[in-house]
Design a protein around this motif. Structure first.
Motif, PDB file in Angstrom:
ATOM      1  N   THR A   3      44.449  28.062  38.990  1.00 34.44           N
ATOM      2  CA  THR A   3      43.989  28.630  37.721  1.00 34.44           C
ATOM      3  C   THR A   3      43.213  29.917  37.956  1.00 34.44           C
ATOM      4  N   ALA A   4      42.367  29.939  38.965  1.00 40.61           N
ATOM      5  CA  ALA A   4      41.622  31.148  39.302  1.00 40.61           C
ATOM      6  C   ALA A   4      42.569  32.269  39.718  1.00 40.61           C
ATOM      7  N   LEU A   5      43.610  31.924  40.477  1.00 38.54           N
ATOM      8  CA  LEU A   5      44.600  32.916  40.900  1.00 38.54           C
ATOM      9  C   LEU A   5      45.308  33.513  39.689  1.00 38.54           C
ATOM     10  N   ALA A   6      45.681  32.662  38.735  1.00 32.86           N
ATOM     11  CA  ALA A   6      46.322  33.154  37.514  1.00 32.86           C
ATOM     12  C   ALA A   6      45.374  34.063  36.735  1.00 32.86           C
ATOM     13  N   GLU A   7      44.104  33.700  36.695  1.00 33.30           N
ATOM     14  CA  GLU A   7      43.114  34.529  36.003  1.00 33.30           C
ATOM     15  C   GLU A   7      43.009  35.914  36.642  1.00 33.30           C
ATOM     16  N   SER A   8      43.104  35.976  37.966  1.00 34.92           N
ATOM     17  CA  SER A   8      42.908  37.244  38.666  1.00 34.92           C
ATOM     18  C   SER A   8      43.952  38.283  38.291  1.00 34.92           C
ATOM     19  N   ALA A   9      45.124  37.854  37.824  1.00 32.17           N
ATOM     20  CA  ALA A   9      46.164  38.802  37.434  1.00 32.17           C
ATOM     21  C   ALA A   9      45.691  39.705  36.298  1.00 32.17           C
ATOM     22  N   GLY A  10      44.798  39.204  35.457  1.00 34.62           N
ATOM     23  CA  GLY A  10      44.290  40.003  34.350  1.00 34.62           C
ATOM     24  C   GLY A  10      43.391  41.138  34.786  1.00 34.62           C
ATOM     25  N   ALA A  11      42.912  41.087  36.027  1.00 36.65           N
ATOM     26  CA  ALA A  11      42.025  42.137  36.524  1.00 36.65           C
ATOM     27  C   ALA A  11      42.774  43.248  37.238  1.00 36.65           C
ATOM     28  N   GLN A  12      44.043  43.022  37.572  1.00 38.28           N
ATOM     29  CA  GLN A  12      44.774  43.993  38.381  1.00 38.28           C
ATOM     30  C   GLN A  12      44.970  45.288  37.606  1.00 38.28           C
ATOM     31  N   GLY A  13      44.568  46.384  38.213  1.00 33.72           N
ATOM     32  CA  GLY A  13      44.580  47.677  37.543  1.00 33.72           C
ATOM     33  C   GLY A  13      43.280  47.938  36.812  1.00 33.72           C
ATOM     34  N   LEU A  14      42.782  46.937  36.082  1.00 35.07           N
ATOM     35  CA  LEU A  14      41.542  47.079  35.307  1.00 35.07           C
ATOM     36  C   LEU A  14      40.323  47.246  36.201  1.00 35.07           C
ATOM     37  N   SER A  15      40.263  46.479  37.290  1.00 32.84           N
ATOM     38  CA  SER A  15      39.041  46.423  38.094  1.00 32.84           C
ATOM     39  C   SER A  15      38.957  47.487  39.182  1.00 32.84           C
ATOM     40  N   SER A  16      40.046  48.188  39.473  1.00 34.99           N
ATOM     41  CA  SER A  16      40.068  49.138  40.598  1.00 34.99           C
ATOM     42  C   SER A  16      38.935  50.154  40.480  1.00 34.99           C
ATOM     43  N   PRO A  17      38.276  50.485  41.603  1.00 33.43           N
ATOM     44  CA  PRO A  17      38.597  50.101  42.984  1.00 33.43           C
ATOM     45  C   PRO A  17      38.004  48.765  43.435  1.00 33.43           C
TER      46      PRO A  17
END
Length: 329
Positions: A3-17
């Motif tokens: 579930t945490a791994l699935a949640e992390s997809a929402g941060a990709q691009g948004l959280s960089s760097p």
């Protein structure tokens, strides 16, 4: 952790760097009380989002995080201390933080009496949204993916130059969803002038994804004033060079870069040793002529060919998406 791994997809691009992290907080009875992912730089980390959702239910509970909780104060405070203050009794994480500035959260938690376990689903998590950030920590540059959309015979356009659309709608939708997770997309001036692309990340309903990648044009020719690249979307970055290394200099904080240019740009990145991952969208079409997917003048014999390892094959309607990792000696 899944579930945490699935949640992390929402941060990709948004959280960089910053790393795209996912977190889940369970209450003392083992029920999910909160979940979240890292927000934009300066915003809350995944643990803080999950703790805020959980509220008082976090006391005596468990936190599950894809990356070791950070232990330093930057634009936000240390997540290790926030977990302790919330009364979390146990923390399980997948990947130890390789950044020495932020590492040490596990030791801080243990010193406060929190039970800590590392390495949970580490292999799976390392291949997920954290992959580009982990790559940058190791190599000091972004992960670079070369995207190719080609007919079964490797052609990207017919002899008359027509290329829309070789692949079908499912493949195009997948490609746009990926654009919404990357930091930058690269084309050459040839593609920019011939195709007038927008290089935006669009949903199937025609609307835009919330995150739009930077749009990088490599070459010496000017992007026209009325070009779609100068319209809505991510920032336009003109790199007046033919050297792929100049692209990296223009993107100092990028984690994941997608090369989507024509065969000349693809060949330049391959010749420079700056391709780590290839995504081939292959259509069940035979063109028999026209431009090839890659033009790499540095390869003159089979022994010089770029060797790849297949990672995954995905069916997208009638098309195939084949993911390859570049093999280096």
């Amino acid at each position: 952790m899944a579930t945490a791994l699935a949640e992390s997809a929402g941060a990709q691009g948004l959280s960089s760097p910053n790393p795209p992290v996912g977190a889940v907080v369970l209450d003392a009875e083992g029920r999910i009380a909160g979940a979240g992912h890292t927000r934009e730089p300066g915003g809350p980390h995944a643990e803080i989002v999950a703790l805020a959702q959980a509220g008082p239910a976090a006391a005596g509970g468990t936190a599950v995080v894809t990356l070791e909780p950070c232990n330093h104060t930057g634009r936000t405070g240390p997540c290790s201390r926030a977990l302790i203050d919330a009364g979390i009794a146990a923390v399980h994480y997948a990947i130890a933080d390789p950044n020495p500035q932020a590492a040490g959260g596990a030791e801080t938690l243990r010193a406060a009496g929190v039970a800590v376990t590392g390495g949970v689903l580490a292999d799976e998590v390392s291949r997920g949204p954290l992959r580009p950030w982990l790559f940058r920590q190791q190599h000091g540059r972004p992960l670079i993916t070369l995207k190719l959309a080609a007919a079964a015979d490797g052609r990207i356009a017919a002899p008359d130059g027509t290329s829309r659309w070789i692949t079908g709608p499912a493949a195009r939708e997948h490609a746009h969803a990926q654009r919404a997770r990357i930091d930058a997309i690269v084309v050459g001036t040839g593609t920019a002038l011939a195709d007038d692309p927008a290089l935006t990340a669009r949903r199937a309903d025609g609307g835009d994804h919330p995150h739009q990648p930077a749009r990088v044009v490599l070459g010496h020719r000017e992007v026209p004033a009325g070009a779609r690249l100068r319209g809505p979307g991510g920032p336009l970055i003109d790199v007046r060079s033919h050297d792929p290394h100049a692209v990296l200099a223009a993107l100092p904080d990028a984690l994941w870069v997608l090369v989507e240019g024509g065969p000349t740009v693809a060949g330049a990145f391959l010749a420079a040793g700056l391709v780590d991952h290839v995504q081939l969208y292959q259509a069940p079409v035979l063109l028999g002529g026209g431009a090839a997917a890659v033009d790499d003048a540095s390869v003159t014999t089979l022994a010089q060919a770029t060797r790849m390892r297949r990672e995954a094959v995905t069916e997208l309607g009638d098309d195939l998406l084949i993911d390859f990792a570049i093999e280096r000696g």
